[in-house]
Design an enzyme around this catalytic site. Structure first.
Site, mmCIF file in Angstrom:
data_model
loop_
_atom_site.group_PDB
_atom_site.id
_atom_site.type_symbol
_atom_site.label_atom_id
_atom_site.label_comp_id
_atom_site.label_asym_id
_atom_site.label_seq_id
_atom_site.Cartn_x
_atom_site.Cartn_y
_atom_site.Cartn_z
ATOM 1 N N TYR A 70 0.820 -1.347 -0.017
ATOM 2 C CA TYR A 70 -0.028 0.263 -0.069
ATOM 3 C C TYR A 70 0.957 1.279 -0.100
ATOM 4 C CZ TYR A 70 -4.979 0.148 -0.127
ATOM 5 O OH TYR A 70 -6.238 0.245 -0.683
ATOM 6 N N GLU A 120 -0.378 4.853 -0.524
ATOM 7 C CA GLU A 120 -1.232 6.146 -0.790
ATOM 8 C C GLU A 120 -0.068 7.385 -0.756
ATOM 9 O OE1 GLU A 120 -4.361 6.414 1.957
ATOM 10 O OE2 GLU A 120 -5.716 5.139 0.733
ATOM 11 N N ASP A 135 -7.182 12.913 -25.181
ATOM 12 C CA ASP A 135 -7.287 11.492 -24.729
ATOM 13 C C ASP A 135 -6.748 10.566 -25.811
ATOM 14 O OD1 ASP A 135 -7.990 8.979 -23.933
ATOM 15 O OD2 ASP A 135 -9.933 9.532 -23.209
ATOM 16 N N THR A 194 -4.575 5.527 -21.617
ATOM 17 C CA THR A 194 -4.623 4.153 -21.140
ATOM 18 C C THR A 194 -3.235 3.577 -21.536
ATOM 19 O OG1 THR A 194 -5.484 3.242 -23.052
ATOM 20 C CG2 THR A 194 -6.907 3.538 -21.302
ATOM 21 N N LYS A 248 -3.495 -0.360 -24.397
ATOM 22 C CA LYS A 248 -3.934 -0.436 -25.921
ATOM 23 C C LYS A 248 -2.736 -0.414 -26.827
ATOM 24 C CE LYS A 248 -8.493 1.584 -24.406
ATOM 25 N NZ LYS A 248 -9.412 2.610 -24.577
ATOM 26 N N ARG A 257 -3.132 -3.304 -17.535
ATOM 27 C CA ARG A 257 -4.268 -2.482 -17.773
ATOM 28 C C ARG A 257 -3.778 -1.246 -16.533
ATOM 29 N NH1 ARG A 257 -8.217 -5.092 -20.683
ATOM 30 N NH2 ARG A 257 -9.522 -3.240 -20.218
HETATM 31 C C1 LIG Z 1 -10.457 2.948 -23.696
HETATM 32 C C2 LIG Z 1 -10.554 4.399 -23.668
HETATM 33 C C3 LIG Z 1 -10.789 4.867 -22.270
HETATM 34 C C4 LIG Z 1 -11.074 4.214 -21.180
HETATM 35 O O1 LIG Z 1 -10.245 3.183 -20.865
HETATM 36 P P1 LIG Z 1 -10.605 2.413 -19.610
HETATM 37 O O2 LIG Z 1 -9.070 1.642 -19.266
HETATM 38 O O3 LIG Z 1 -11.509 1.264 -20.428
HETATM 39 O O4 LIG Z 1 -11.469 2.572 -18.530
HETATM 40 C C5 LIG Z 1 -10.737 6.284 -22.391
HETATM 41 N N1 LIG Z 1 -10.814 7.017 -23.402
HETATM 42 C C6 LIG Z 1 -10.547 6.525 -24.661
HETATM 43 C C7 LIG Z 1 -10.567 7.388 -25.831
HETATM 44 C C8 LIG Z 1 -10.547 5.166 -24.922
HETATM 45 O O5 LIG Z 1 -10.499 4.607 -26.045
#
Ligand SMILES: *Cc1c(COP(=O)(O)O)cnc(C)c1O
Length: 416
Positions: free
Chosen positions: A51, A53, A197, A223, A226, A232
């Site tokens: 942990y 924080e 994003d 993220t 991807k 993750r």
């Molecule tokens: C996949 C995605 C997210 C969210 O990701 P999670 O890890 O599934 O919460 C946010 N923004 C965009 C543009 C995405 O493609």
């Protein structure tokens, strides 16, 4: 996984089956990938017992001698990779990362402007079913009806009309490259914070195969799992002047302790993403996407915007007379795994829309090149032209399995 097998046969068996599925199928879900064995090892390490924080040097628990170094390495590597002034590696995933940005800059009821979900935006960009749409006055911009492209004239008009406090660029299902410079100009004109994003295309940015939003945006969220091919998780990149607000919004704003095993795996992934090998990987992702797009178009498939400049494409199946969900289910039976997806101005319902989304990040990670893209295009065509032919689907699934057996997937080498 001998110990798991002994203590929990059911879960062991299910993980084993999922490994086999990932080895034997052609995975075309645009948000998925195969992480390396080192990333898996860091993710599954004893750091999960910790942990921590707070932030390095300012923790609320003792025993951080090691964790502080892990988190600092992840941060330094991410800063270098993306040329960012400040990075927070603690968000649990992409959705909480975006929520933290909203908490840092907005009050409930403030206006935000993002890409509409049915046009390729994300739930967290202001969809009415998401907290982003419930707690804020969420306005959206759409794609151009004629071209399927972002139309900066109408985005600017919408921004001038609703004067958002924050504008979101970035997407989950748009096959082209946003013009971050124009988004910056529009944000400046209306006095808005610009959030980009880059969840989907962060790996391409890291590998030099996509323009970087970092010089233009106040804040960039991504993220890590991807195209970036990490665990993750998520990161927030920002200018130094926003660093304190962002850090405070992540912790204690919306989260408690960070997932330290994920942080370690992010550090490993950032090291991998800085290599020439990763650059070559992202260049091949683009070549593969273009080849698959061309193959499909040569067979009469209609691609939204007529092609792709990134890792994904959207296929409008209206002219084929096959709804997206039916197509996705038939393709899955044939060993080609992808998702049904709305197309811009879709007249069908979101749960059974007109299109499918195809991404090539995962298959490129296992070594597929242009030749295999032609195979994939051919098989998609065969299945879509004969969605009721169960025997054909089974036959193609065998061909797919045979092809896959020659391409050991990262993390699954033991199965080949
Ligand atoms: C996949 C995605 C997210 C969210 O990701 P999670 O890890 O599934 O919460 C946010 N923004 C965009 C543009 C995405 O493609």
């Amino acid at each position: 996984m001998k110990e798991l097998q002994q203590s929990d046969l059911a879960i062991h068996e299910l993980i084993r089956q999922e490994e086999q599925r990932q080895a034997d199928k052609i995975r075309l879900i645009a948000s998925e990938n195969y992480v390396s064995t080192p990333v898996l090892q860091a993710s599954g390490s004893v750091l999960t017992n910790k942990y921590s924080e707070g932030y390095a040097g300012k923790r609320y628990y003792e025993g951080q001698q090691i964790i502080d170094q892990v988190e600092n390495l992840a941060i330094e590597r991410a800063k270098n990779l993306f040329g960012a002034e400040h990075v927070n590696v603690q968000p649990y995933s992409g959705s909480p990362a975006n929520l933290a940005v909203y908490l840092a800059f907005l009050n409930p009821g403030d206006t935000i402007l993002g890409m509409a979900l049915p046009h390729g935006g994300h739930l967290t960009h202001g969809s009415p079913v998401s907290i982003s749409g419930k707690f804020f006055d969420a306005q959206s911009y759409s794609l151009d009806r004629e071209t399927g492209l972002l139309n900066y004239t109408t985005i600017r008009e919408t921004a001038l009309a609703c004067t958002p406090k924050l504008i979101i660029a970035g997407h989950s299902a748009y096959p082209r490259i946003p013009d971050f410079k124009i988004f910056r100009e529009i944000a400046d004109e209306v006095g808005a914070i610009l959030l980009v994003d880059m969840a989907h295309f962060a790996g391409l940015v890291a590998g030099g195969s996509h323009p970087s939003p970092v010089p233009y945006a106040d804040v960039v969220t991504t993220t890590t799992h991807k195209s970036l091919r990490g665990p993750r998780g998520a990161m927030i990149l920002c200018k130094e002047k926003h660093a304190a607000a962002i850090d405070k919004a992540v912790f204690p704003g919306i989260q408690g302790g960070p997932h330290d095993s994920t942080t370690a795996a992010i550090a490993v992934a950032m090291k991998e993403a800085a290599t020439d090998e990763f650059k070559a990987y992202t260049a091949q992702v683009l070549k593969n996407a273009k080849m698959l797009a061309e193959t499909l178009m040569s067979k009469g498939f209609q691609l939204v915007t007529g092609g792709t400049d990134n890792h994904l494409m959207l296929v409008d199946l209206t002219n084929k007379g096959v709804p997206g969900k039916k197509a996705a289910k038939a393709l899955d039976a044939a060993g080609l795994v992808l998702n049904y997806n709305a197309v811009p101005f879709d007249i069908r319902k979101p749960f059974d829309p007109s299109g499918i989304r195809i991404g090539v990040c995962a298959v490129t990670s296992r070594g597929f090149t242009e030749k295999e893209m032609i195979f994939i295009g051919d098989k998609i065509d065969s299945v879509i032209n004969d969605t009721e032919n169960v025997a054909l689907h089974a036959e193609i699934a065998e061909e797919v399995k045979k092809l896959c057996s020659a391409f050991p997937a990262p993390g699954l080498e033991h199965l080949f």
